[in-house]
Design a protein around this motif. Structure first.
Motif, PDB file in Angstrom:
ATOM      1  N   LYS A  76      28.410 -51.386  29.860  1.00 28.24           N
ATOM      2  CA  LYS A  76      28.070 -49.957  29.818  1.00 28.24           C
ATOM      3  C   LYS A  76      27.510 -49.552  28.459  1.00 28.24           C
ATOM      4  O   LYS A  76      26.556 -48.773  28.373  1.00 28.24           O
ATOM      5  CB  LYS A  76      29.308 -49.112  30.149  1.00 28.24           C
ATOM      6  CG  LYS A  76      29.792 -49.254  31.572  1.00 28.24           C
ATOM      7  CD  LYS A  76      30.774 -48.180  31.945  1.00 28.24           C
ATOM      8  CE  LYS A  76      32.094 -48.343  31.271  1.00 28.24           C
ATOM      9  NZ  LYS A  76      33.114 -47.390  31.817  1.00 28.24           N
ATOM     10  N   PHE A  85      20.744 -43.829  31.847  1.00 30.27           N
ATOM     11  CA  PHE A  85      21.439 -42.597  32.250  1.00 30.27           C
ATOM     12  C   PHE A  85      22.674 -43.000  33.054  1.00 30.27           C
ATOM     13  O   PHE A  85      22.575 -43.709  34.051  1.00 30.27           O
ATOM     14  CB  PHE A  85      20.520 -41.709  33.101  1.00 30.27           C
ATOM     15  CG  PHE A  85      20.979 -40.286  33.193  1.00 30.27           C
ATOM     16  CD1 PHE A  85      20.394 -39.307  32.411  1.00 30.27           C
ATOM     17  CD2 PHE A  85      22.014 -39.917  34.041  1.00 30.27           C
ATOM     18  CE1 PHE A  85      20.813 -37.988  32.476  1.00 30.27           C
ATOM     19  CE2 PHE A  85      22.438 -38.610  34.124  1.00 30.27           C
ATOM     20  CZ  PHE A  85      21.848 -37.636  33.341  1.00 30.27           C
ATOM     21  N   VAL A  86      23.824 -42.518  32.594  1.00 27.35           N
ATOM     22  CA  VAL A  86      25.085 -42.895  33.212  1.00 27.35           C
ATOM     23  C   VAL A  86      25.089 -42.583  34.711  1.00 27.35           C
ATOM     24  O   VAL A  86      24.527 -41.581  35.150  1.00 27.35           O
ATOM     25  CB  VAL A  86      26.256 -42.183  32.501  1.00 27.35           C
ATOM     26  CG1 VAL A  86      26.198 -40.670  32.684  1.00 27.35           C
ATOM     27  CG2 VAL A  86      27.600 -42.720  32.990  1.00 27.35           C
ATOM     28  N   TYR A  87      25.721 -43.474  35.487  1.00 30.36           N
ATOM     29  CA  TYR A  87      25.860 -43.414  36.951  1.00 30.36           C
ATOM     30  C   TYR A  87      24.562 -43.765  37.679  1.00 30.36           C
ATOM     31  O   TYR A  87      24.613 -44.339  38.762  1.00 30.36           O
ATOM     32  CB  TYR A  87      26.355 -42.052  37.443  1.00 30.36           C
ATOM     33  CG  TYR A  87      27.563 -41.522  36.739  1.00 30.36           C
ATOM     34  CD1 TYR A  87      28.672 -42.335  36.497  1.00 30.36           C
ATOM     35  CD2 TYR A  87      27.627 -40.205  36.291  1.00 30.36           C
ATOM     36  CE1 TYR A  87      29.797 -41.852  35.838  1.00 30.36           C
ATOM     37  CE2 TYR A  87      28.753 -39.713  35.636  1.00 30.36           C
ATOM     38  CZ  TYR A  87      29.820 -40.535  35.412  1.00 30.36           C
ATOM     39  OH  TYR A  87      30.918 -40.051  34.764  1.00 30.36           O
ATOM     40  N   ARG A  88      23.418 -43.449  37.100  1.00 35.70           N
ATOM     41  CA  ARG A  88      22.153 -43.777  37.758  1.00 35.70           C
ATOM     42  C   ARG A  88      21.667 -45.164  37.361  1.00 35.70           C
ATOM     43  O   ARG A  88      21.297 -45.969  38.222  1.00 35.70           O
ATOM     44  CB  ARG A  88      21.083 -42.740  37.399  1.00 35.70           C
ATOM     45  CG  ARG A  88      19.726 -42.986  38.099  1.00 35.70           C
ATOM     46  CD  ARG A  88      18.645 -42.071  37.542  1.00 35.70           C
ATOM     47  NE  ARG A  88      18.364 -42.368  36.132  1.00 35.70           N
ATOM     48  CZ  ARG A  88      17.701 -41.550  35.318  1.00 35.70           C
ATOM     49  NH1 ARG A  88      17.265 -40.377  35.759  1.00 35.70           N
ATOM     50  NH2 ARG A  88      17.474 -41.904  34.063  1.00 35.70           N
ATOM     51  N   SER A  92      29.756 -46.723  36.033  1.00 33.75           N
ATOM     52  CA  SER A  92      30.796 -46.258  35.116  1.00 33.75           C
ATOM     53  C   SER A  92      31.867 -45.525  35.905  1.00 33.75           C
ATOM     54  O   SER A  92      31.551 -44.710  36.772  1.00 33.75           O
ATOM     55  CB  SER A  92      30.223 -45.326  34.040  1.00 33.75           C
ATOM     56  OG  SER A  92      31.262 -44.883  33.178  1.00 33.75           O
ATOM     57  N   ALA A  95      34.242 -40.718  32.369  1.00 32.49           N
ATOM     58  CA  ALA A  95      33.508 -39.465  32.211  1.00 32.49           C
ATOM     59  C   ALA A  95      32.113 -39.758  31.647  1.00 32.49           C
ATOM     60  O   ALA A  95      31.873 -40.820  31.052  1.00 32.49           O
ATOM     61  CB  ALA A  95      34.284 -38.523  31.289  1.00 32.49           C
ATOM     62  N   PRO A  96      31.174 -38.833  31.811  1.00 35.08           N
ATOM     63  CA  PRO A  96      29.770 -39.129  31.469  1.00 35.08           C
ATOM     64  C   PRO A  96      29.514 -39.507  30.018  1.00 35.08           C
ATOM     65  O   PRO A  96      28.603 -40.289  29.733  1.00 35.08           O
ATOM     66  CB  PRO A  96      29.036 -37.836  31.853  1.00 35.08           C
ATOM     67  CG  PRO A  96      30.080 -36.795  32.019  1.00 35.08           C
ATOM     68  CD  PRO A  96      31.318 -37.511  32.448  1.00 35.08           C
ATOM     69  N   TYR A 100      28.466 -43.594  26.096  1.00 32.75           N
ATOM     70  CA  TYR A 100      27.676 -43.350  24.893  1.00 32.75           C
ATOM     71  C   TYR A 100      28.554 -43.401  23.643  1.00 32.75           C
ATOM     72  O   TYR A 100      28.099 -43.801  22.568  1.00 32.75           O
ATOM     73  CB  TYR A 100      26.954 -42.015  25.020  1.00 32.75           C
ATOM     74  CG  TYR A 100      26.060 -41.978  26.238  1.00 32.75           C
ATOM     75  CD1 TYR A 100      24.807 -42.567  26.223  1.00 32.75           C
ATOM     76  CD2 TYR A 100      26.509 -41.396  27.433  1.00 32.75           C
ATOM     77  CE1 TYR A 100      24.001 -42.568  27.355  1.00 32.75           C
ATOM     78  CE2 TYR A 100      25.713 -41.392  28.572  1.00 32.75           C
ATOM     79  CZ  TYR A 100      24.469 -41.984  28.524  1.00 32.75           C
ATOM     80  OH  TYR A 100      23.681 -42.004  29.642  1.00 32.75           O
ATOM     81  N   LEU A 199      34.904 -34.408  29.853  1.00 33.53           N
ATOM     82  CA  LEU A 199      33.555 -34.973  29.763  1.00 33.53           C
ATOM     83  C   LEU A 199      33.527 -36.283  28.983  1.00 33.53           C
ATOM     84  O   LEU A 199      32.507 -36.975  28.961  1.00 33.53           O
ATOM     85  CB  LEU A 199      32.613 -33.973  29.081  1.00 33.53           C
ATOM     86  CG  LEU A 199      32.328 -32.682  29.846  1.00 33.53           C
ATOM     87  CD1 LEU A 199      31.532 -31.722  28.977  1.00 33.53           C
ATOM     88  CD2 LEU A 199      31.579 -32.986  31.138  1.00 33.53           C
ATOM     89  N   LEU A 237      24.157 -32.821  35.646  1.00 33.51           N
ATOM     90  CA  LEU A 237      24.299 -34.146  36.247  1.00 33.51           C
ATOM     91  C   LEU A 237      23.761 -34.157  37.677  1.00 33.51           C
ATOM     92  O   LEU A 237      23.064 -35.093  38.085  1.00 33.51           O
ATOM     93  CB  LEU A 237      25.774 -34.576  36.235  1.00 33.51           C
ATOM     94  CG  LEU A 237      26.353 -34.972  34.878  1.00 33.51           C
ATOM     95  CD1 LEU A 237      27.851 -35.181  34.974  1.00 33.51           C
ATOM     96  CD2 LEU A 237      25.682 -36.241  34.348  1.00 33.51           C
ATOM     97  N   PHE A 245      27.425 -38.661  40.199  1.00 37.97           N
ATOM     98  CA  PHE A 245      28.423 -38.390  39.157  1.00 37.97           C
ATOM     99  C   PHE A 245      29.847 -38.431  39.710  1.00 37.97           C
ATOM    100  O   PHE A 245      30.816 -38.395  38.951  1.00 37.97           O
ATOM    101  CB  PHE A 245      28.159 -37.031  38.486  1.00 37.97           C
ATOM    102  CG  PHE A 245      28.416 -35.838  39.355  1.00 37.97           C
ATOM    103  CD1 PHE A 245      29.670 -35.244  39.399  1.00 37.97           C
ATOM    104  CD2 PHE A 245      27.400 -35.285  40.136  1.00 37.97           C
ATOM    105  CE1 PHE A 245      29.906 -34.137  40.192  1.00 37.97           C
ATOM    106  CE2 PHE A 245      27.633 -34.193  40.930  1.00 37.97           C
ATOM    107  CZ  PHE A 245      28.891 -33.609  40.963  1.00 37.97           C
TER     108      PHE A 245
END
Length: 423
Positions: A76, A85-88, A92, A95-96, A100, A199, A237, A245
């Motif tokens: 990740k 871009f997280v989840y896409r 993960s 949280a978003p 990062y 978050l 999101l 998400f």
């Protein structure tokens, strides 16, 4: 290195750590003196001897590869570092913002070992802040901080496996410290901190919210502040990735051990056969207890200020998660272990120390045994004809008994005690 060899080394280290804890408990006067005169030096030495040097030995000298969730964390972090871009663009279950955040050390050193060191530094920062919060309340605060660094579960799961669950306590600690400083009109600050935590870490931090809302004076105000931060984030999101998400929620469907369901399953299966692929209902039932019991504690203690009960409510919430959530596993004890030691455990009482040590040993030993014997699901009493299954099942029962004891002691602290400052 063979897995059995690693396990035996862990047991040897656990023994050394346990002896160190016993010695530390016997030196109360010495640690009281150090707390008054040399707190930074002693804390720093504890970090170097019990975190930094072992990390160097394990990952730089012996050159072991990080285990546990670290390979997935590194995947990740690499994706986040690359601008994904997280989840896409990458999976993960956090949280978003989490991916990062853990990518920060990877920018400095592109190696999964950097994430383990980052987790160690985060844990040590949370421990220092915990110590700073409790030292005005307890003459044993420094002693407890050093004991924590020697707890086998914390040593193994954070130093070796790089688990992040201690961040839950870090978030709750920030909220608690804010309510200690701002004893009135604290809902705005608490709401901002809580929303940022949601978050940043995991969706499971939401379990604490109902009990917290019962404890604060203006719950609607706090909710509105959270919504002002959370709704735009969710909207953004959804605009970018649709319902992807919701990915973190999927992680709650796997049945794990030890918890109340895993130890009662042989008897439950006699009446209701369980389809492991459709176990969502079991977790929803567990969720009700996870949320309701801390909320009940909060209701019973509603006459007290939130800063008197928040640490106890946090412990109750996450120990209930481990008791009632069928997807809960032993590593989750890291979420509340630090808070438990400072808030509930009285090292002057032999039974308290015995339970603390038992919990730590069980947390290290039971998951290994369960995995080593191929993660059995005890669907009938017949399996107990195998001594290895019976042994592992007993370990699970002992784990759950420790959790129940913690819940009882937390109830006494939150509801029955007057929250006098400990000596």
């Amino acid at each position: 290195m063979p897995i059995l060899t690693i396990f035996y080394i862990k047991l040897f280290i656990n023994l050394g750590l346990t002896l160190g804890i016993v010695w530390t408990i016997s030196k109360t006067d010495l640690f009281f003196k150090w707390q008054q005169e040399n707190e930074k030096l002693v804390f720093g030495l504890g970090f170097v001897l019990l975190r930094l040097i072992p990390w160097i030995g394990i990952f730089l000298i012996i050159n072991e590869d990080p285990r546990g969730d670290i390979p997935f964390f590194f995947y990740k972090a690499e994706a986040a570092k690359a601008g994904g871009f997280v989840y896409r663009d990458f999976w993960s279950y956090h949280a978003p913002l989490y991916a990062y955040i853990i990518s920060i050390p990877v920018w400095i050193w592109h190696n999964s070992r950097a994430i383990v060191l980052f987790m160690v530094l985060m844990e040590s920062g949370i421990l220092w802040l915990t110590y700073q919060t409790y030292k005005k309340r307890s003459t044993r605060a420094l002693q407890l901080a050093i004991i924590y660094l020697m707890l086998p579960a914390a040593f193994m799961y954070i130093l070796v496996d790089g688990q992040e669950e201690v961040w839950f306590w870090g978030a709750a600690l920030l909220i608690w410290r804010y309510t200690l400083k701002q004893t009135v009109n604290y809902e705005v600050g608490a709401g901002i901190l809580y929303a940022l935590a949601l978050l940043t870490i995991k969706v499971t931090f939401i379990f604490l919210l109902p009990a917290l809302l019962i404890s604060v004076k203006k719950p609607v105000k706090m909710l509105l502040v959270m919504a002002a931060i959370g709704l735009p984030a969710v909207g953004f999101l959804y605009w970018q990735i649709g319902d992807l998400f919701l990915m973190p929620i999927q992680h709650t469907e796997q049945l794990m051990t030890p918890n109340l369901f895993s130890v009662s399953r042989p008897f439950v299966e006699m009446i209701f056969p369980i389809d492991e692929k459709k176990s969502t209902l079991i977790n929803w039932i567990g969720l009700l207890f996870t949320v309701f019991i801390p909320a009940y504690f909060a209701f019973k203690a509603r006459h007290k200020h939130v800063n008197q009960v928040l640490p106890g409510l946090f412990i109750a919430c996450f120990v209930c998660m481990m008791i009632f959530q069928a997807s809960a596993m032993g590593a989750y004890v890291i979420a509340y272990l630090m808070a438990l030691l400072f808030e509930i455990i009285d090292i002057r009482k032999t039974w308290h120390v015995a339970v603390l040590l038992a919990l730590n040993w069980l947390t290290v030993v039971q998951p290994f045994v369960w995995v080593y014997i191929k993660q059995p699901a005890y669907k009938s009493l017949v399996v107990f004809g195998d001594p290895s299954f019976l042994f592992e099942y007993i370990l699970q029962i002992l784990n759950v008994l420790c959790f129940l004891w913690i819940l009882r002691e937390t109830y006494r602290k939150v509801v029955l005690s007057e929250n006098l400052r400990p000596a």
